[in-house]
Design an enzyme around this catalytic site. Sequence first.
Site, PDB file in Angstrom:
ATOM      1  N   GLY A 293     -14.869   7.820  52.580  1.00 18.44           N
ATOM      2  CA  GLY A 293     -14.674   6.998  53.769  1.00 18.44           C
ATOM      3  C   GLY A 293     -15.870   6.145  54.120  1.00 18.44           C
ATOM      4  O   GLY A 293     -15.790   5.302  55.018  1.00 18.44           O
ATOM      5  N   GLY A 294     -16.983   6.318  53.420  1.00 16.53           N
ATOM      6  CA  GLY A 294     -18.190   5.554  53.718  1.00 16.53           C
ATOM      7  C   GLY A 294     -18.173   4.164  53.125  1.00 16.53           C
ATOM      8  O   GLY A 294     -17.217   3.771  52.453  1.00 16.53           O
ATOM      9  N   ILE A 296     -20.068   2.745  50.696  1.00 13.72           N
ATOM     10  CA  ILE A 296     -20.071   2.751  49.234  1.00 13.72           C
ATOM     11  C   ILE A 296     -18.848   3.473  48.697  1.00 13.72           C
ATOM     12  O   ILE A 296     -18.173   3.002  47.775  1.00 13.72           O
ATOM     13  CB  ILE A 296     -21.357   3.420  48.695  1.00 13.72           C
ATOM     14  CG1 ILE A 296     -22.596   2.620  49.112  1.00 13.72           C
ATOM     15  CG2 ILE A 296     -21.300   3.549  47.176  1.00 13.72           C
ATOM     16  CD1 ILE A 296     -22.700   1.258  48.489  1.00 13.72           C
ATOM     17  N   GLU A 319     -12.121  12.427  59.217  1.00 18.71           N
ATOM     18  CA  GLU A 319     -10.693  12.177  58.987  1.00 18.71           C
ATOM     19  C   GLU A 319     -10.296  10.730  59.259  1.00 18.71           C
ATOM     20  O   GLU A 319      -9.424  10.180  58.580  1.00 18.71           O
ATOM     21  CB  GLU A 319      -9.846  13.118  59.851  1.00 18.71           C
ATOM     22  CG  GLU A 319     -10.055  12.957  61.344  1.00 18.71           C
ATOM     23  CD  GLU A 319      -9.111  13.818  62.177  1.00 18.71           C
ATOM     24  OE1 GLU A 319      -9.066  13.624  63.389  1.00 18.71           O
ATOM     25  OE2 GLU A 319      -8.419  14.669  61.582  1.00 18.71           O
ATOM     26  N   ILE A 345     -18.872  18.880  51.958  1.00 14.21           N
ATOM     27  CA  ILE A 345     -19.485  19.277  50.686  1.00 14.21           C
ATOM     28  C   ILE A 345     -20.454  20.443  50.868  1.00 14.21           C
ATOM     29  O   ILE A 345     -20.841  21.089  49.883  1.00 14.21           O
ATOM     30  CB  ILE A 345     -20.196  18.095  50.006  1.00 14.21           C
ATOM     31  CG1 ILE A 345     -21.327  17.542  50.880  1.00 14.21           C
ATOM     32  CG2 ILE A 345     -19.212  17.002  49.634  1.00 14.21           C
ATOM     33  CD1 ILE A 345     -22.195  16.503  50.183  1.00 14.21           C
ATOM     34  N   LYS A 412     -35.197   5.147  47.909  1.00 19.59           N
ATOM     35  CA  LYS A 412     -36.053   5.946  48.779  1.00 19.59           C
ATOM     36  C   LYS A 412     -36.392   7.303  48.167  1.00 19.59           C
ATOM     37  O   LYS A 412     -37.230   8.048  48.704  1.00 19.59           O
ATOM     38  CB  LYS A 412     -35.386   6.112  50.136  1.00 19.59           C
ATOM     39  CG  LYS A 412     -35.257   4.788  50.881  1.00 19.59           C
ATOM     40  CD  LYS A 412     -34.385   4.894  52.110  1.00 19.59           C
ATOM     41  CE  LYS A 412     -34.310   3.540  52.815  1.00 19.59           C
ATOM     42  NZ  LYS A 412     -33.745   2.466  51.983  1.00 19.59           N
ATOM     43  N   GLY A 452     -24.324  -4.994  54.588  1.00 21.55           N
ATOM     44  CA  GLY A 452     -23.075  -4.717  55.294  1.00 21.55           C
ATOM     45  C   GLY A 452     -22.703  -3.267  55.392  1.00 21.55           C
ATOM     46  O   GLY A 452     -21.652  -2.932  55.947  1.00 21.55           O
ATOM     47  N   VAL A 457     -29.348  -3.199  58.366  1.00 21.31           N
ATOM     48  CA  VAL A 457     -30.035  -4.102  59.281  1.00 21.31           C
ATOM     49  C   VAL A 457     -29.256  -5.394  59.529  1.00 21.31           C
ATOM     50  O   VAL A 457     -29.367  -5.991  60.604  1.00 21.31           O
ATOM     51  CB  VAL A 457     -31.451  -4.398  58.740  1.00 21.31           C
ATOM     52  CG1 VAL A 457     -31.385  -5.271  57.493  1.00 21.31           C
ATOM     53  CG2 VAL A 457     -32.313  -5.046  59.798  1.00 21.31           C
ATOM     54  N   THR A 474     -38.997  -4.442  62.328  1.00 26.27           N
ATOM     55  CA  THR A 474     -39.985  -3.369  62.455  1.00 26.27           C
ATOM     56  C   THR A 474     -41.402  -3.843  62.153  1.00 26.27           C
ATOM     57  O   THR A 474     -42.350  -3.496  62.854  1.00 26.27           O
ATOM     58  CB  THR A 474     -39.624  -2.193  61.525  1.00 26.27           C
ATOM     59  OG1 THR A 474     -39.494  -2.694  60.183  1.00 26.27           O
ATOM     60  CG2 THR A 474     -38.321  -1.546  61.957  1.00 26.27           C
TER      61      THR A 474
END
Length: 633
Positions: A293-294, A296, A319, A345, A412, A452, A457, A474
């Site tokens: 659902g994210g 990516i 959900e 998970i 990261k 996006g 940002v 920042t």
Amino acid sequence: MRGLAYQKRMLILTIVDALLIGSSVFIAYQLRFEMDIPLVYWNTVPKAVIIAVLCSYLLLYQFKIYKRLWRYASVGELYSIVKAITFGTVLFILLNEIIFYYSIPRSIYLISWMGCIISIGGSRFIWRMKKDKYTAPNKRKSGRNRALIIGAGDAGILITKELKHSFSQDIYPVGFIDDDLNKRNFQVNGLPVLGGRESIVENVKKHEVSTIIIALPSAPRSEIKQIIEICKQVPCTLKTLPSVYDLVSGKTVIQPMRDIDVEDLLGRDPVKIDLKGIAHYISDKVVLVTGAGGSIGSELCRQIAMFNPMKLILLGHGENSIYLIENELRNKYTELSVESVIANIQDQQRIDEVFDLLRPNVVFHAAAHKHVPLMEANPIEAVKNNIFGTKNVVYAADKYRVERFVMISSDKAVNPTSVMGVTKRVAEMIIQSISRESNTLFSVVRFGNVLGSRGSVIPLFKRQISGGGPVTVTHPEMIRYFMTIPEAVQLVIQAGAFAKDRGLFVLDMGEPVKIDTLARDLIRLSGFEPDKEIQVVYTGVRPGEKLYEELFTTRESLNATNHNRIFSARPELIAKKEIEMYLDKLKSKALHNHEDICLVLQEIVPTFRRNIEKSQQNSVDILNKKCMEYSVK
């Protein structure tokens, strides 16, 4: 009501055309006999008029002339009229010569044919010219927003037609910009071609332009970027036409224009993928996507669906997001077998049940906590989800003999300075430790920021600009790698085809971009001037953030793959027993204490918060050098 209006319009056009055709025949007689028609032919005039009207009207109706919108008439409509009148005249001749035998001079046929074409065609275009004359001046007077169209091709003509005739658009085009020397000093659709791209700034000032429309939907993105760079010099709002690919793929609805987006600033051409190689490991396979659902994960599902998997399993904790992507896929791919699984998970037993029941062949692991400042404040949750959640999915994949497993990682994770980064690095280590002894082809794909995505940002900047500012940055020297979500996902899926190498893959993110420059470009492209109309405010580096991100460590040697945008890196290997020992320690000593958790993570990843700036700059320099070498090759 619409039926009555149509019938009224048909009746009016029929009467007008009958009068025009009859007049054309009568005038043909007058011209043939020099305004003195002999008495012997006067009796045939009414008969010739009646036959010509019936024949011509029949063919006009057959060619659907009465169903055309003459406001948008062009050469095609005129050609249809010529065909209809020509066939009508041929029918007129055949009927008279074979059946009626009226005494009609043959020159009458030719003269009346010409007259009908001129009168009927002229009547339509006179009406259109009247509408143009009515609309254009009103648009010029009411439209305070003057536009410059870049591209005097088919797309540019389409835009000018829409803008000139639509009262709903408060924009009026004043001219074209086109690099084609053959179009210079000419008019296209009634507008002058003012010059090439080098004259954009001059013409914006000369014609008081406030909007620039880039009508080059088929141009390479690198060319669009060059044009945008020129347009940054003027305080104009930029708009562009969506590309054909965006329309076909459903990424945008069919509309005349869209605002210039930050994606256009990257200037990279679309990713080329090996469809055959991808289809080989996805088609007719059961594919599971975690975090479906994210940002990516959902894009992974959209693109995987195009390769006809046997079943696509959407696994996620939220959900609502799973419900949305499931509905989207079911509506678009009606024959695709989609199954949604609501699961965390972190729940080892539940994940084991899902793998046992559904037996996926291919797994894309996109589920993760990714927000750096939030994870700094909640390190235990980052460890539970990114480390132990990944372990559960990885071990289940190994246990149930998944063919391929691809994990989405982050830049990261390289020399991490944040809890989020170090947890992703440990997740990579888990996969690398098990891949050497598993039948499953495990691989990790590492890339930087995506445009996006939720919490990124760019949407924040857009909201701040639409609210009148200020735009918050920042640090003025903050630099990031950027890639569009579809672009990143395509490369992730492509990297999955290289999984036989059981390695770490790094995506070519292009040139790093200054966040400050990005913010200021977005302000300019929205039609405002930075620091005057929209303020840029520096808020300071947030907890866990670096000024410069890295894509690989100095120990991970970078090598080319069969794809020019994907590089393989040699990961630092760790034994499975060793990583399990660290994880046991992490679970027993750190999962209940915020203060101890970073100490244990630093023990697992010694580079955590150490020697960042030097290694970071070396890594950036090496990546840029390698990418340049392989792009040349």
